[in-house]
Design a protein around this motif. Sequence first.
Motif, PDB file in Angstrom:
ATOM      1  N   ALA A 176     -11.194  -5.304  -5.962  1.00 40.60           N
ATOM      2  CA  ALA A 176      -9.801  -4.948  -6.274  1.00 40.60           C
ATOM      3  C   ALA A 176      -8.861  -5.846  -5.478  1.00 40.60           C
ATOM      4  O   ALA A 176      -9.114  -6.133  -4.302  1.00 40.60           O
ATOM      5  N   SER A 177      -7.777  -6.280  -6.102  1.00 43.34           N
ATOM      6  CA  SER A 177      -6.880  -7.232  -5.427  1.00 43.34           C
ATOM      7  C   SER A 177      -5.477  -6.670  -5.246  1.00 43.34           C
ATOM      8  O   SER A 177      -4.937  -5.999  -6.129  1.00 43.34           O
ATOM      9  N   ILE A 178      -4.908  -6.954  -4.070  1.00 41.80           N
ATOM     10  CA  ILE A 178      -3.506  -6.606  -3.760  1.00 41.80           C
ATOM     11  C   ILE A 178      -2.810  -7.893  -3.331  1.00 41.80           C
ATOM     12  O   ILE A 178      -3.387  -8.705  -2.586  1.00 41.80           O
ATOM     13  N   PHE A 179      -1.595  -8.069  -3.777  1.00 41.18           N
ATOM     14  CA  PHE A 179      -0.782  -9.215  -3.337  1.00 41.18           C
ATOM     15  C   PHE A 179       0.543  -8.684  -2.826  1.00 41.18           C
ATOM     16  O   PHE A 179       1.222  -7.917  -3.506  1.00 41.18           O
ATOM     17  N   THR A 180       0.901  -9.071  -1.601  1.00 41.99           N
ATOM     18  CA  THR A 180       2.189  -8.688  -1.017  1.00 41.99           C
ATOM     19  C   THR A 180       3.032  -9.935  -0.808  1.00 41.99           C
ATOM     20  O   THR A 180       2.624 -10.854  -0.097  1.00 41.99           O
ATOM     21  N   GLU A 222       3.032 -18.012  -6.725  1.00 38.85           N
ATOM     22  CA  GLU A 222       3.550 -16.690  -6.371  1.00 38.85           C
ATOM     23  C   GLU A 222       3.694 -15.816  -7.621  1.00 38.85           C
ATOM     24  O   GLU A 222       3.264 -14.658  -7.654  1.00 38.85           O
ATOM     25  N   LYS A 223       4.268 -16.385  -8.653  1.00 43.47           N
ATOM     26  CA  LYS A 223       4.519 -15.620  -9.885  1.00 43.47           C
ATOM     27  C   LYS A 223       3.209 -15.237 -10.575  1.00 43.47           C
ATOM     28  O   LYS A 223       3.027 -14.078 -10.976  1.00 43.47           O
ATOM     29  N   GLN A 224       2.287 -16.192 -10.711  1.00 45.93           N
ATOM     30  CA  GLN A 224       1.051 -15.898 -11.430  1.00 45.93           C
ATOM     31  C   GLN A 224       0.184 -14.896 -10.653  1.00 45.93           C
ATOM     32  O   GLN A 224      -0.452 -14.032 -11.250  1.00 45.93           O
ATOM     33  N   THR A 225       0.190 -14.996  -9.331  1.00 49.89           N
ATOM     34  CA  THR A 225      -0.560 -14.014  -8.530  1.00 49.89           C
ATOM     35  C   THR A 225       0.026 -12.619  -8.745  1.00 49.89           C
ATOM     36  O   THR A 225      -0.697 -11.645  -8.958  1.00 49.89           O
ATOM     37  N   ALA A 226       1.358 -12.532  -8.713  1.00 46.49           N
ATOM     38  CA  ALA A 226       2.025 -11.241  -8.928  1.00 46.49           C
ATOM     39  C   ALA A 226       1.635 -10.629 -10.269  1.00 46.49           C
ATOM     40  O   ALA A 226       1.420  -9.416 -10.387  1.00 46.49           O
ATOM     41  N   HIS A 227       1.507 -11.465 -11.292  1.00 48.36           N
ATOM     42  CA  HIS A 227       1.209 -10.968 -12.641  1.00 48.36           C
ATOM     43  C   HIS A 227      -0.253 -10.567 -12.817  1.00 48.36           C
ATOM     44  O   HIS A 227      -0.560  -9.672 -13.604  1.00 48.36           O
ATOM     45  N   TYR A 228      -1.164 -11.231 -12.092  1.00 47.46           N
ATOM     46  CA  TYR A 228      -2.586 -11.023 -12.384  1.00 47.46           C
ATOM     47  C   TYR A 228      -3.301 -10.050 -11.455  1.00 47.46           C
ATOM     48  O   TYR A 228      -4.354  -9.522 -11.809  1.00 47.46           O
ATOM     49  N   VAL A 229      -2.789  -9.825 -10.247  1.00 46.94           N
ATOM     50  CA  VAL A 229      -3.518  -8.946  -9.316  1.00 46.94           C
ATOM     51  C   VAL A 229      -3.483  -7.492  -9.787  1.00 46.94           C
ATOM     52  O   VAL A 229      -2.683  -7.120 -10.648  1.00 46.94           O
ATOM     53  N   ASP A 230      -4.335  -6.693  -9.174  1.00 46.53           N
ATOM     54  CA  ASP A 230      -4.414  -5.268  -9.546  1.00 46.53           C
ATOM     55  C   ASP A 230      -3.230  -4.468  -9.023  1.00 46.53           C
ATOM     56  O   ASP A 230      -2.835  -3.478  -9.628  1.00 46.53           O
ATOM     57  N   CYS A 231      -2.688  -4.881  -7.871  1.00 47.60           N
ATOM     58  CA  CYS A 231      -1.540  -4.151  -7.317  1.00 47.60           C
ATOM     59  C   CYS A 231      -0.607  -5.157  -6.650  1.00 47.60           C
ATOM     60  O   CYS A 231      -0.997  -5.831  -5.689  1.00 47.60           O
ATOM     61  N   PHE A 232       0.601  -5.263  -7.184  1.00 43.54           N
ATOM     62  CA  PHE A 232       1.600  -6.201  -6.658  1.00 43.54           C
ATOM     63  C   PHE A 232       2.614  -5.419  -5.827  1.00 43.54           C
ATOM     64  O   PHE A 232       3.180  -4.432  -6.293  1.00 43.54           O
ATOM     65  N   THR A 233       2.840  -5.870  -4.584  1.00 43.69           N
ATOM     66  CA  THR A 233       3.705  -5.119  -3.658  1.00 43.69           C
ATOM     67  C   THR A 233       4.662  -6.052  -2.931  1.00 43.69           C
ATOM     68  O   THR A 233       4.459  -7.257  -2.859  1.00 43.69           O
ATOM     69  N   THR A 234       5.701  -5.430  -2.366  1.00 41.88           N
ATOM     70  CA  THR A 234       6.594  -6.145  -1.452  1.00 41.88           C
ATOM     71  C   THR A 234       7.028  -5.172  -0.369  1.00 41.88           C
ATOM     72  O   THR A 234       6.567  -4.024  -0.340  1.00 41.88           O
ATOM     73  N   VAL A 235       7.941  -5.611   0.526  1.00 38.18           N
ATOM     74  CA  VAL A 235       8.159  -4.846   1.758  1.00 38.18           C
ATOM     75  C   VAL A 235       9.433  -3.999   1.776  1.00 38.18           C
ATOM     76  O   VAL A 235       9.648  -3.237   2.711  1.00 38.18           O
ATOM     77  N   SER A 236      10.308  -4.150   0.774  1.00 42.63           N
ATOM     78  CA  SER A 236      11.532  -3.346   0.778  1.00 42.63           C
ATOM     79  C   SER A 236      12.090  -3.253  -0.635  1.00 42.63           C
ATOM     80  O   SER A 236      11.742  -4.048  -1.513  1.00 42.63           O
ATOM     81  N   GLN A 534      -1.860   4.324  -0.872  1.00 36.35           N
ATOM     82  CA  GLN A 534      -1.516   4.395  -2.297  1.00 36.35           C
ATOM     83  C   GLN A 534      -1.817   3.065  -2.992  1.00 36.35           C
ATOM     84  O   GLN A 534      -2.297   3.040  -4.131  1.00 36.35           O
ATOM     85  N   ALA A 535      -1.529   1.965  -2.317  1.00 35.07           N
ATOM     86  CA  ALA A 535      -1.799   0.646  -2.903  1.00 35.07           C
ATOM     87  C   ALA A 535      -3.295   0.434  -3.111  1.00 35.07           C
ATOM     88  O   ALA A 535      -3.720  -0.087  -4.152  1.00 35.07           O
ATOM     89  N   TYR A 536      -4.109   0.832  -2.116  1.00 34.35           N
ATOM     90  CA  TYR A 536      -5.564   0.703  -2.270  1.00 34.35           C
ATOM     91  C   TYR A 536      -6.041   1.499  -3.483  1.00 34.35           C
ATOM     92  O   TYR A 536      -6.887   1.045  -4.265  1.00 34.35           O
TER      93      TYR A 536
END
Length: 548
Positions: A176-180, A222-236, A534-536
């Motif tokens: 499973a993949s997460i990108f922050t 950055e954009k393609q990773t955000a679109h393809y990962v299982d959970c895309f997150t940021t900090v605020s 929650q992200a996991y």
Amino acid sequence: MLFPDYIFETSWEVCNKVGGIYTVLSTRAKTLQDKIKDHIIFLGPDCWQETPSPYFKEDKKLFAAWQQQAASEGLAVKVGRWDVPGEPIAMLVDFQSYFAHKDEIYAELWVYYHVDSLHAYGDYDESAMFAYATALVVESFYRFYLSEKDKVVFHANEWQTGFAALVLQHRLPQIASIFTTHATGIGRSIAGNNKPLYEYLWAYNGDQMASELNMESKHSIEKQTAHYVDCFTTVSDITATECKELLDKPVDLVLPNGFENDFVPKGATFTKKRKAARKRLLDVANALTGDDIQDDALIVSTSGRYEFRNKGIDVFIESMNRLRFDENLKKQVVAFIEVPGWVAGPRQDLVERLNSGKQFDTPLEKPVLTHWLHNMDHDNVLNMLSSLGINNAKGDKVKVILLPCYLTGDDGIMNMSYYDLVLGNDLCVYPSYYEPWGYTPLEAIAFKVPCITTDLAGFGLWANTEKGKYSEIEDGVKVLHRTDYNYSEVADGIKDTIACYSCFTKTEVNKCRSNAEKLSRKALWSEFIIYYEQAYDIALKKAAARNK
């Protein structure tokens, strides 16, 4: 909720102290280590080669059988522990050998995920090769020790490690993949290029701006990773809006940055350290300016990356200039600008004065600067101070001093670490224009130093949410409203807040300091780790669905 059996987390700042992400990961490490002992593994770049990393302790016995296997596969990796609380397992990945194959690697990423590396320059290649090597290291470890029975999460931080998430997703789709993203590359660049970011955010096209700002490749990964990962997150929440508009992808979750307060001294130690920090700061100010600075002077600072507009250094200087002429100011102010510049070395004339232990009544040449710089004529801070006529003249109620180095305890002037100095402040000011989160104000209030920030910083928005209104200096944090265009109002807001604080009684000051520290406790990792859980869960469920 599903929780991983193993977490692999990577960043350019694992065991590599560059910026705020180091703080995010190194302080969160203990919470995760306590939860899944030695099943959290951090991966960072091997920037040191033969020189030992100051943040890493190698252990050749750890996963010894796999280390041999990895070496036989041509993987150059050091295994050990990150020298931070919790001492989690860390791996330093050498990526030099992959530069010879970068064209084939980039071609594969284009075919599978449409990542455009044609316009790569600067640190793009280095980051991509590190991330690619990291993916191979995780794959090797997974195949040696783990199987599809194990719930595994791979967490990539920032565009620099997006390659790793995508390569792993292709080669091991069961992970499973997460990108922050801690700040979008395009958002930071728009703001740093003096373009209005917020009012026109809805109208900007991320791809078009990437082309205009010569950032196509960084934006693409950055954009393609955000679109393809299982959970895309940021900090605020503020950066979440940016992601939606500039990356064309809403985040799945916001992961606010917490911290651990175990580095904050307690009781008598705190009092002693605060006294020592104040003495050093005031001694430096006296030795530079030759003025009689009272013991009750307000010590104010701003610090962080040297991003002149984004971090609000410009508006901070403007506010100090206006404060010089404010009749409501009841105390002297010594304001430090602590941002790393192109340092040539500590000033020997200042060193001699400090070593003499005397008080001085004449200024040194250029009494606004603690270290000589290589680019004196082109330094933004020095130029703005000069244009405003700020030269720390005798009798000026407000002194402004540029301290242009990393505060690691060996700079030759302060010779104290940042954490040992920050508690000597009375107020800290972080009037950011672009600030996805903002660790510096959070650290300040943990040290009982009230601060001033803006609602364009994730931390400022969070403080307002906690208060249910705009937070005031009496609450420990003054949050100023900031827009693309109200620079002058922000400068006045800082000036007025400091003038007001200078009139506080000792009781009012103590209450303010206490409220600051109380607010900081609401941002401990024990409060914020739930968002990661929650992200996991989101990532593991999506990966499971993909692999049915």
